[in-house]
Write an enzyme that holds these catalytic residues in place. Structure first.
Site, mmCIF file in Angstrom:
data_model
loop_
_atom_site.group_PDB
_atom_site.id
_atom_site.type_symbol
_atom_site.label_atom_id
_atom_site.label_comp_id
_atom_site.label_asym_id
_atom_site.label_seq_id
_atom_site.Cartn_x
_atom_site.Cartn_y
_atom_site.Cartn_z
ATOM 1 N N SER A 12 0.814 -1.221 0.000
ATOM 2 C CA SER A 12 0.000 0.000 0.000
ATOM 3 C C SER A 12 0.846 1.268 0.000
ATOM 4 O O SER A 12 0.530 2.244 0.676
ATOM 5 C CB SER A 12 -0.958 -0.015 1.198
ATOM 6 N N GLY A 13 1.939 1.252 -0.778
ATOM 7 C CA GLY A 13 2.664 2.495 -1.047
ATOM 8 C C GLY A 13 2.076 3.129 -2.300
ATOM 9 O O GLY A 13 0.972 2.775 -2.742
ATOM 10 N N LYS A 37 1.287 -5.390 4.992
ATOM 11 C CA LYS A 37 1.743 -6.162 6.150
ATOM 12 C C LYS A 37 1.775 -5.386 7.459
ATOM 13 O O LYS A 37 1.964 -5.978 8.518
ATOM 14 C CB LYS A 37 3.107 -6.775 5.866
ATOM 15 N N THR A 45 7.124 5.014 0.671
ATOM 16 C CA THR A 45 6.447 6.206 0.143
ATOM 17 C C THR A 45 6.220 7.245 1.237
ATOM 18 O O THR A 45 6.460 8.444 1.031
ATOM 19 C CB THR A 45 5.086 5.798 -0.470
ATOM 20 N N TYR A 47 7.833 8.138 3.663
ATOM 21 C CA TYR A 47 8.997 8.911 4.122
ATOM 22 C C TYR A 47 9.656 9.727 3.016
ATOM 23 O O TYR A 47 10.660 10.392 3.251
ATOM 24 C CB TYR A 47 10.028 7.964 4.763
ATOM 25 N N GLN A 49 10.872 12.472 0.727
ATOM 26 C CA GLN A 49 11.022 13.886 1.108
ATOM 27 C C GLN A 49 11.060 14.799 -0.106
ATOM 28 O O GLN A 49 10.229 15.693 -0.277
ATOM 29 C CB GLN A 49 12.314 14.065 1.913
ATOM 30 N N GLY A 51 10.564 14.742 -3.513
ATOM 31 C CA GLY A 51 9.378 14.937 -4.328
ATOM 32 C C GLY A 51 9.361 14.113 -5.604
ATOM 33 O O GLY A 51 9.981 13.060 -5.674
ATOM 34 N N GLU A 117 17.556 18.587 -7.455
ATOM 35 C CA GLU A 117 18.326 17.544 -6.768
ATOM 36 C C GLU A 117 19.474 17.111 -7.652
ATOM 37 O O GLU A 117 19.555 17.493 -8.833
ATOM 38 C CB GLU A 117 17.422 16.358 -6.404
ATOM 39 N N HIS A 245 22.133 6.588 -0.389
ATOM 40 C CA HIS A 245 21.886 8.035 -0.365
ATOM 41 C C HIS A 245 23.071 8.685 0.333
ATOM 42 O O HIS A 245 23.487 8.227 1.398
ATOM 43 C CB HIS A 245 20.583 8.340 0.385
ATOM 44 N N ARG A 292 23.967 10.664 -7.447
ATOM 45 C CA ARG A 292 24.112 10.118 -6.100
ATOM 46 C C ARG A 292 25.248 9.119 -5.910
ATOM 47 O O ARG A 292 25.912 9.109 -4.889
ATOM 48 C CB ARG A 292 22.830 9.376 -5.750
ATOM 49 N N HIS A 353 19.549 3.062 0.370
ATOM 50 C CA HIS A 353 18.358 3.888 0.160
ATOM 51 C C HIS A 353 17.389 3.290 -0.853
ATOM 52 O O HIS A 353 16.179 3.336 -0.670
ATOM 53 C CB HIS A 353 18.830 5.262 -0.318
ATOM 54 N N ARG A 388 19.645 5.355 -10.077
ATOM 55 C CA ARG A 388 18.417 6.128 -10.269
ATOM 56 C C ARG A 388 18.661 7.622 -10.111
ATOM 57 O O ARG A 388 19.324 8.055 -9.160
ATOM 58 C CB ARG A 388 17.374 5.682 -9.231
ATOM 59 N N LEU A 394 9.088 7.802 -7.433
ATOM 60 C CA LEU A 394 7.645 7.970 -7.252
ATOM 61 C C LEU A 394 6.980 8.080 -8.618
ATOM 62 O O LEU A 394 5.908 7.517 -8.863
ATOM 63 C CB LEU A 394 7.363 9.230 -6.410
#
Ligand code: FAD
Ligand code: SIN
Length: 522
Positions: A12-13, A37, A45, A47, A49, A51, A117, A245, A292, A353, A388, A394
């Protein structure tokens, strides 16, 4: 107990929820079941930050620029067609989020306040302060609760997918084509193992950061989808590419590690070593905003050079009021640790991460198993290649969940007949195990992975990791075969499988790329 629906969603993210909403709208007379679970909202999801990276105003940014940035970050291993498909779909998916009630920050002129970013050539990150994921999760859960054809089961842990193997026994599995019929699921509250069946199943179980000691991922990120898919013999790829990260807050004893968003560097923060020097100029001309993998390796090198456990993020030169407005949660966290960001540097260190690899899917999120779809961090779509680009995750989940829902709606078979799926066969001897053994084993997996399969690897380290992990695998198998089922035990099984796959895929890679770096190939 058997629970039958038309579509089963595991997780359920953002991937699971956005898919369920779409599927419920496209197939209003079909029943969609979501299982998760933990609590409904617990997920990576929640957490997030920084965007969502989206090209929205074509007079200020371009799809070509976002595509180019994604390909550069991916270090030559992205699937170019997939990159184009995702990035050119982003505007529509973002509009949908807005329609679903998700808020994004705007500036004084009423325009979206876009962040920046690492690896992005433009400001294109849509955010809600520094708690974008929480805002998304809140809004999607609200819409889900309004859909009459969605049933939601929290504290329900998917143990294994159901394929021909469970239905017809071992002999039939010689046939290479497999179909999924649902999943066996452990109800944490009643301790019952239930059989959830469906014509279609979507795996949206997220990542696996918990295989490492230091991670930004919450405790639920234990690679369960990877374990289930591997046991069901779905195709997996790119598991060697783990993203660390660069800037998790260094706060010994805090787990998971609190993230200091990359958007803070996008806002102008500097990285300094323990001598106070801005060291990034030695490593990359893009300095703090290099992709990154480069920044995380540079920090790792500086920490080793100076024998320190962290470096610093310096925000002292930035406009304090503007900083607090964009990053209220990060400011609050620093204050709670007596870090005065107006004059103190923030201690940070890299943390596991994101998992670039996963279950191989096509553009419609179909896996190699018939009727099994995967979306979000558990999947390997080809978007990220070896590394990535920030805030592309997201977005990836939204696009692939949309495509999956469209594909399922188009091909839904109204005459579908389920085979006779048997209930769970309990082979345990009801022996209760000592919980502490599982805790020890979980910690050992993390130690092995952090010591030998971290930012910098070598053939020797990987071999050591494999040997040590094998001992844990055997112990876990014994426990699993004979003890009563618990969530801890199930998670440990998947952590070991995921760790094994990261090691084995790493052992096969003979060239450094993105999130994979070995001293043997440098
Ligand atoms: P998740 O959101 O992790 O959801 C997985 C769900 O599956 C959860 O509900 C979980 O409980 C459930 N689940 C797992 N196993 C089982 C099981 N066996 N049975 C039942 N349910 C199960 N990405 C960005 O693009 N932008 C950002 O700003 C950003 N910031 C981040 C910050 C942090 C601190 C972290 C950790 C990640 C960040 N990411 C960001 C990455 C991004 O948040 C994730 O990749 C993305 O949210 C994954 O979504 P998902 O739906 O695939 O998985
Ligand atoms: C962050 O805010 O730094 C995380 C962004 C991401 O993981 O994409």
């Amino acid at each position: 107990m058997k629970i039958q629906s038309d579509i089963l969603v595991i997780g359920s993210g953002i991937a699971g929820l956005s898919f369920a909403i779409k599927a419920a709208e496209l197939l209003p007379d079909k029943k969609i079941t979501i299982i998760t679970k933990n609590t409904k909202e617990e997920s990576n999801t929640k957490y997030a930050q920084g965007g969502i990276a989206t090209v929205y105003d074509l007079t200020k940014d371009s799809y070509e620029a976002h595509i180019k940035d994604t390909l550069i970050a991916g270090d030559g291993l992205c699937d170019k067609e997939v990159v184009r498909m995702v990035i050119t779909q982003a505007t529509k998916r973002l509009d949908e989020l807005l329609n679903w009630g998700v808020s994004f920050d705007k500036n004084q002129d009423g325009e979206f306040d876009l962040g920046k970013e690492g690896g992005h050539s433009k400001n294109r990150i849509f955010h809600y302060k520094d708690v974008t994921g929480y805002e998304i999760e809140r809004s999607l859960l609200k819409i889900v609760s309004q859909k009459r054809n969605i049933d939601f089961y929290d504290y329900h842990y998917a143990i294994d997918l159901i394929t021909e193997h469970q239905v017809f026994g071992d002999l039939i599995s010689l046939d290479s084509d497999k179909t999924v019929f649902g999943a066996y699921v452990f109800d944490e509250k009643t301790k019952e193992i239930k059989t959830f069946t469906a014509q279609y199943t979507l795996l949206a179980t997220g990542g696996s950061g918990q295989v490492y000691e230091t991670t930004t991922n919450p405790f639920v990120a234990t690679g369960d989808g990877i374990g289930m898919a591997y046991r069901a013999k779905a195709r997996l790829a790119d598991m060697e590419f783990i993203q660390f990260h660069p800037t998790a807050l260094y706060n010994p004893g805090e787990s998971p590690a609190f993230l200091i968003s990359e958007a803070v560097r996008g806002f102008g923060a500097y990285l300094r070593n323990n001598k106070g020097e801005r060291f990034m100029k030695k490593y990359d001309e893009r300095m703090e905003l290099a992709p990154r993998d480069i920044v995380a390796r540079a920090i790792d090198t500086e920490m080793k050079l100076h024998g320190s456990k962290y470096v610093y993020l310096d925000v002292t030169h930035l406009d304090y009021n503007a900083f607090v407005k964009h990053f209220p949660n990060i400011t609050k966290k620093c204050e709670s640790l007596n870090i005065d960001i107006k004059k103190d540097y923030i201690p940070v260190a890299p943390a596991a991460h994101y998992m670039m690899g996963g279950i191989v899917v096509d553009k419609n999120a179909r896996t190699s198993i018939k009727n099994l779809f995967a979306s979000g961090e558990v999947s390997r779509t080809g978007l990220h290649g070896a590394n990535r680009l920030a805030s592309n995750s997201l977005l990836e989940a939204l696009v692939f969940s949309h495509n999956a829902a469209m594909d399922i709606a188009k091909h839904f078979d109204t005459n579908y007949k389920l085979p006779p799926v048997p209930g769970w066969i309990d082979t345990s001897t009801d022996r209760t195990m000592e919980k502490i053994l599982i805790t020890h084993d979980r910690n050992e997996v993390k130690t092995i992975m952090s010591n030998y399969v971290g930012i910098v690897r070598s053939n020797e380290r990987l071999l050591r990791a494999l040997r040590r992990l094998y001992v844990l695998y055997q112990d876990n198998k014994r426990l699993y075969d004979h003890s009563e089922i618990t969530t801890d035990l199930l998670e440990l099984r998947n952590l070991i499988t995921t760790a094994y796959l990261i090691i084995e895929f790493s052992r096969k890679r003979k060239e450094n790329k993105g999130g994979f770096y070995s001293i043997d190939f440098s």
